[in-house]
Design an enzyme around this catalytic site. Structure first.
Site, PDB file in Angstrom:
ATOM      1  N   THR A  21      25.926 -45.779  -3.066  1.00 35.69           N
ATOM      2  CA  THR A  21      26.919 -45.642  -4.129  1.00 35.69           C
ATOM      3  C   THR A  21      28.106 -44.812  -3.649  1.00 35.69           C
ATOM      4  O   THR A  21      29.257 -45.225  -3.763  1.00 35.69           O
ATOM      5  CB  THR A  21      26.281 -45.022  -5.393  1.00 35.69           C
ATOM      6  OG1 THR A  21      25.150 -45.820  -5.737  1.00 35.69           O
ATOM      7  CG2 THR A  21      27.252 -45.020  -6.555  1.00 35.69           C
ATOM      8  N   LYS A  57      26.545 -21.204  -6.554  1.00 34.14           N
ATOM      9  CA  LYS A  57      26.766 -19.814  -7.014  1.00 34.14           C
ATOM     10  C   LYS A  57      26.622 -19.692  -8.522  1.00 34.14           C
ATOM     11  O   LYS A  57      26.793 -18.622  -9.080  1.00 34.14           O
ATOM     12  CB  LYS A  57      28.188 -19.372  -6.641  1.00 34.14           C
ATOM     13  CG  LYS A  57      28.516 -19.403  -5.179  1.00 34.14           C
ATOM     14  CD  LYS A  57      29.962 -18.921  -4.994  1.00 34.14           C
ATOM     15  CE  LYS A  57      30.448 -19.120  -3.584  1.00 34.14           C
ATOM     16  NZ  LYS A  57      31.909 -18.953  -3.492  1.00 34.14           N
ATOM     17  N   ARG A  59      27.615 -38.383 -10.090  1.00 36.07           N
ATOM     18  CA  ARG A  59      26.170 -38.658 -10.194  1.00 36.07           C
ATOM     19  C   ARG A  59      25.470 -37.347 -10.513  1.00 36.07           C
ATOM     20  O   ARG A  59      25.695 -36.328  -9.845  1.00 36.07           O
ATOM     21  CB  ARG A  59      25.629 -39.245  -8.893  1.00 36.07           C
ATOM     22  CG  ARG A  59      24.110 -39.320  -8.887  1.00 36.07           C
ATOM     23  CD  ARG A  59      23.563 -40.084  -7.726  1.00 36.07           C
ATOM     24  NE  ARG A  59      23.815 -41.512  -7.872  1.00 36.07           N
ATOM     25  CZ  ARG A  59      23.283 -42.455  -7.091  1.00 36.07           C
ATOM     26  NH1 ARG A  59      22.487 -42.094  -6.097  1.00 36.07           N
ATOM     27  NH2 ARG A  59      23.546 -43.715  -7.279  1.00 36.07           N
TER      28      ARG A  59
END
Ligand code: NCD
Length: 305
Positions: free
Chosen positions: A58, A86, A107
């Site tokens: 993808t 973080k 995604r």
């Protein structure tokens, strides 16, 4: 959706049959174009990708599509290398990316993630897989492959086998197929049947059967669409072990298929299709992956105009 320009693609349900047909025509147009003509389409445009789950096809097909159109792409392919590590939120990450790019491909493991991102992004969001929910550009590529390889989608017998519960490509494909006059046979272990809460009004628009037995249908199918058991989405590893290897498509199965039928898989495959099937006439999954570059180029060219 009236037109694609600057619109998000979150669910394939946002696209009408005309929209889908427009993408297939645009795909054919792009395949036919001269390379220098294509490179004008997205010249000076940038695509940002934010992939919080693994991907090969993808992400790379979006990147190669953007390169084909003369644009550039950059982004995060691995959440551990970004400030998400973080503790930065998805909303902030999307906001920042939307300031650097003309469109974002996302995604993420959570259902609803793309819809949420679209709410905070100033640029169009393309859903490249949201949890177990949807993967619309994969389904567009799947539909295009059926049309290209079989000449049409209407009238076809389509078997979908494997993990129908957690496989997001299945839901997008079913919604996409509901625009056509097709017979769908869903084949899975009992515990991996499609989720009724995710199929909304599908039954009104699509005729499908559900069974555990592939043999019942194999000889009549025009398309067999195989999916991977989505190990990472099982809440319990033991449940995965029970259904692992439920359906393995070997040459013995392919021999029962019609001569002019096709075998598809969104990939990656683990053990659902044996490698000796790759050289059979019906095996079209690598071709399907390659079409993904062109269907995504078509989507980008419509969206970025
Ligand atoms: C699919 C996905 O991510 O849902 N992969 C892909 O994009 N081709 C299918 C899968 O992972 O099994």
């Amino acid at each position: 959706m009236k037109n694609f320009s600057q619109n998000d693609i979150i669910s394939i349900r946002d696209l009408s049959k005309d929209n889908l047909e427009e993408i297939y025509s645009k795909t054919n147009e792009i395949i036919e174009m001269k390379a220098e003509e294509r490179r004008e389409i997205a010249r000076g445009k940038t695509l940002g990708y934010l992939f919080f789950e693994p991907s090969t096809r993808t992400r790379l097909s979006f990147q190669s599509a953007m390169a084909l159109l003369g644009g550039t792409s950059f982004g995060i392919a691995d959440a551990t290398s970004s400030s998400v590590q973080k503790g930065e939120s998805l909303a902030d990450t999307v906001r920042i990316m939307s300031g650097y790019t003309d469109a974002i491909v996302l995604r993420h493991s959570l259902d609803g993630s793309s819809k949420f991102a679209a709410e905070v992004s100033s640029k169009p969001i393309i859903n490249a897989g949201s949890g177990t929910e949807e993967h619309p550009t994969q389904a567009i590529q799947d539909l295009y492959t059926i049309k290209k390889e079989l000449g049409k989608i209407d009238g076809k017998n389509i078997g979908i086998v494997g993990d129908l519960k957690y496989g997001r490509t299945v839901y997008s494909l079913l919604y996409g197929l509901s625009n056509y006059d097709v017979n769908v046979h869903l084949i899975s272990p009992e515990s991996l049947k499609i989720r009724s809460d995710s199929t909304y009004n599908l039954k009104e628009n699509l005729s499908y059967t559900e069974s555990e037995n592939l043999d019942e249908y194999i000889e009549d199918l025009d398309v067999l669409y195989v999916t991977r058991i989505q190990k990472e989405r099982f809440p319990d590893e033991e449940e995965y072990v029970k259904v692992k290897g439920s359906y393995v498509i070997g040459q013995d199965v392919v021999n029962k298929m019609k001569d002019d039928s096709i075998l598809l898989h969104p990939l990656p495959r683990i053990d659902e299709i044996s490698t000796d099937v790759d050289s059979s006439k019906q095996a079209k999954y690598f071709q399907q992956a390659e079409y993904g570059k062109f269907t995504r180029a078509a989507i980008l060219s419509l969206l970025l105009q």
